[in-house]
Write an enzyme that holds these catalytic residues in place. Structure first.
Site, PDB file in Angstrom:
ATOM      1  N   ASP A   1       0.859  -1.192   0.000  1.00 30.94           N
ATOM      2  CA  ASP A   1       0.000   0.000   0.000  1.00 30.94           C
ATOM      3  C   ASP A   1       0.893   1.239   0.000  1.00 30.94           C
ATOM      4  OD1 ASP A   1      -2.898  -1.054   0.557  1.00 30.94           O
ATOM      5  OD2 ASP A   1      -1.556  -2.202   1.840  1.00 30.94           O
TER       6      ASP A   1
ATOM      7  N   ARG B   1      -1.401  -8.888  -9.599  1.00 32.21           N
ATOM      8  CA  ARG B   1      -2.685  -8.308  -9.987  1.00 32.21           C
ATOM      9  C   ARG B   1      -2.663  -6.786  -9.818  1.00 32.21           C
ATOM     10  NH1 ARG B   1      -8.200 -10.220  -7.146  1.00 32.21           N
ATOM     11  NH2 ARG B   1      -7.311 -12.300  -7.320  1.00 32.21           N
ATOM     12  N   TYR B   2      -2.118  -6.340  -8.716  1.00 31.73           N
ATOM     13  CA  TYR B   2      -2.067  -4.896  -8.438  1.00 31.73           C
ATOM     14  C   TYR B   2      -1.147  -4.193  -9.438  1.00 31.73           C
ATOM     15  CZ  TYR B   2      -1.648  -0.567  -5.779  1.00 31.73           C
ATOM     16  OH  TYR B   2      -1.672   0.754  -5.390  1.00 31.73           O
TER      17      TYR B   2
HETATM   18  C1  LIG Z   1      -1.601  -2.762  -2.932  1.00 31.41           C
HETATM   19  S1  LIG Z   1      -1.852  -4.370  -2.379  1.00 31.41           S
HETATM   20  C2  LIG Z   1      -0.764  -5.365  -3.406  1.00 31.41           C
HETATM   21  C3  LIG Z   1      -1.074  -6.824  -3.326  1.00 31.41           C
HETATM   22  C4  LIG Z   1      -0.137  -7.756  -4.108  1.00 31.41           C
HETATM   23  N1  LIG Z   1       1.214  -7.754  -3.562  1.00 31.41           N
HETATM   24  C5  LIG Z   1      -0.122  -7.381  -5.562  1.00 31.41           C
HETATM   25  O1  LIG Z   1       0.904  -6.802  -6.007  1.00 31.41           O
HETATM   26  O2  LIG Z   1      -1.116  -7.640  -6.268  1.00 31.41           O
HETATM   27  C6  LIG Z   1      -0.964  -4.368  -0.840  1.00 31.41           C
HETATM   28  C7  LIG Z   1      -1.316  -5.522   0.035  1.00 31.41           C
HETATM   29  O3  LIG Z   1      -0.479  -5.519   1.186  1.00 31.41           O
HETATM   30  C8  LIG Z   1      -1.270  -5.935   2.285  1.00 31.41           C
HETATM   31  N2  LIG Z   1      -0.600  -5.451   3.508  1.00 31.41           N
HETATM   32  C9  LIG Z   1      -0.479  -4.185   3.933  1.00 31.41           C
HETATM   33  N3  LIG Z   1       0.126  -4.124   5.119  1.00 31.41           N
HETATM   34  C10 LIG Z   1       0.415  -5.419   5.467  1.00 31.41           C
HETATM   35  C11 LIG Z   1       1.037  -6.013   6.575  1.00 31.41           C
HETATM   36  N4  LIG Z   1       1.469  -5.282   7.603  1.00 31.41           N
HETATM   37  N5  LIG Z   1       1.176  -7.357   6.579  1.00 31.41           N
HETATM   38  C12 LIG Z   1       0.733  -8.105   5.548  1.00 31.41           C
HETATM   39  N6  LIG Z   1       0.134  -7.593   4.459  1.00 31.41           N
HETATM   40  C13 LIG Z   1      -0.033  -6.259   4.426  1.00 31.41           C
HETATM   41  C14 LIG Z   1      -2.630  -5.319   2.019  1.00 31.41           C
HETATM   42  O4  LIG Z   1      -3.669  -5.948   2.723  1.00 31.41           O
HETATM   43  C15 LIG Z   1      -2.758  -5.484   0.517  1.00 31.41           C
HETATM   44  O5  LIG Z   1      -3.397  -6.686   0.161  1.00 31.41           O
END
Ligand SMILES: C[S@@+](CC[C@H](N)C(=O)[O-])C[C@H]1O[C@@H](n2cnc3c(N)ncnc32)[C@H](O)[C@@H]1O
Length: 231
Positions: A136, A211-212
């Protein structure tokens, strides 16, 4: 111990933890498959080096695996490696379970929750690779404090990565790439592996598109930062 010394949990680094209603099949996998492949609860104490998969050649961790496409693809490519994945977003966990089930993957363990809890419970030098792909971005200045790549997280990553272990961080936000690079270059435990511009601006050969990443929501082409844990 004074009240000021008390442990404060880190700020939430993720957005929603749930979105649309789960399809019956996904809800079923959360009930049947997740308990079978869940990492032991990190909040219950340290996780020993071997209860997860004693015969694994190496253990890798993906933080924030989203829908689990990268996690599942790496697990298929590397059957001798144990892949740990941490993700607090329930629909993401359900999607990952579907990939794991469909491909009959045996070498993945999931933590449905904050990766920082898992990092804290893992033994020193227990991981060979860590992936943080398109975390994020928290682009607004007032939200920067929610970004995952704090000195505390970087110190935990340094502790759990084995000597010569590798960390891959990817983002499509210029400012988050610069933010991370600044903090990683200040960490003596890590070396940035890039030797030329293409090393950070061309997806690495072993990368699996996420996906993101495909959504192209950032302000730049994806940037890939690979670091080595120095011995
Ligand atoms: C923008 S999305 C990207 C998801 C994936 N990596 C992609 O590229 O499609 C970021 C992901 O990181 C997760 N995330 C954020 N902080 C986290 C944490 N402290 N521990 C585990 N996951 C986390 C969020 O829930 C979200 O699904």
């Amino acid at each position: 111990m004074s009240a000021d010394d008390a442990h404060h949990p880190p700020l939430r680094s993720y957005g929603r933890t749930k979105s649309r209603v789960l399809k019956p099949r996904q809800a079923g996998l959360l009930e049947s498959l997740l308990p079978r492949i869940a990492v032991p609860d990190p909040l219950a104490g340290p996780i020993g080096p071997h209860p997860l998969k004693p015969d694994a050649a190496e253990t890798w961790l993906e933080i924030g695996f989203g829908g689990g496409e990268h996690l599942a693809a790496q697990a298929v490519r590397h059957p001798d490696v144990l892949l740990l994945g941490a993700e607090p977003f329930l629909n993401g966990v359900a999607s990952a379970l579907r990939h794991i089930d469909e491909a009959g993957i045996e070498n993945v363990r999931l933590h449905h929750g904050d990766a920082r809890d898992l990092l804290a419970a893992l033994p020193d030098a227990s991981l060979a690779r860590v992936f943080i792909l398109f975390p994020d971005p928290w682009p607004k200045l007032r939200h920067h404090k929610r970004r995952l790549m704090t000195p505390e997280t970087i110190a935990d990553l340094a502790r759990v990565l084995a000597p010569h272990g590798r960390l891959r961080f990817a983002t499509d936000w210029k400012d988050y790439a610069a933010w991370t690079l600044e903090r990683m270059l200040a960490a003596p435990a890590f070396r940035w592996m890039a030797e030329r511009a293409d090393d950070w601006r061309v997806p690495p050969a072993d990368h699996v598109t996420t996906r993101y990443e495909l959504k192209r929501l950032g302000d730049t082409d994806p940037i890939f930062l690979d670091f080595e844990r120095l011995p």
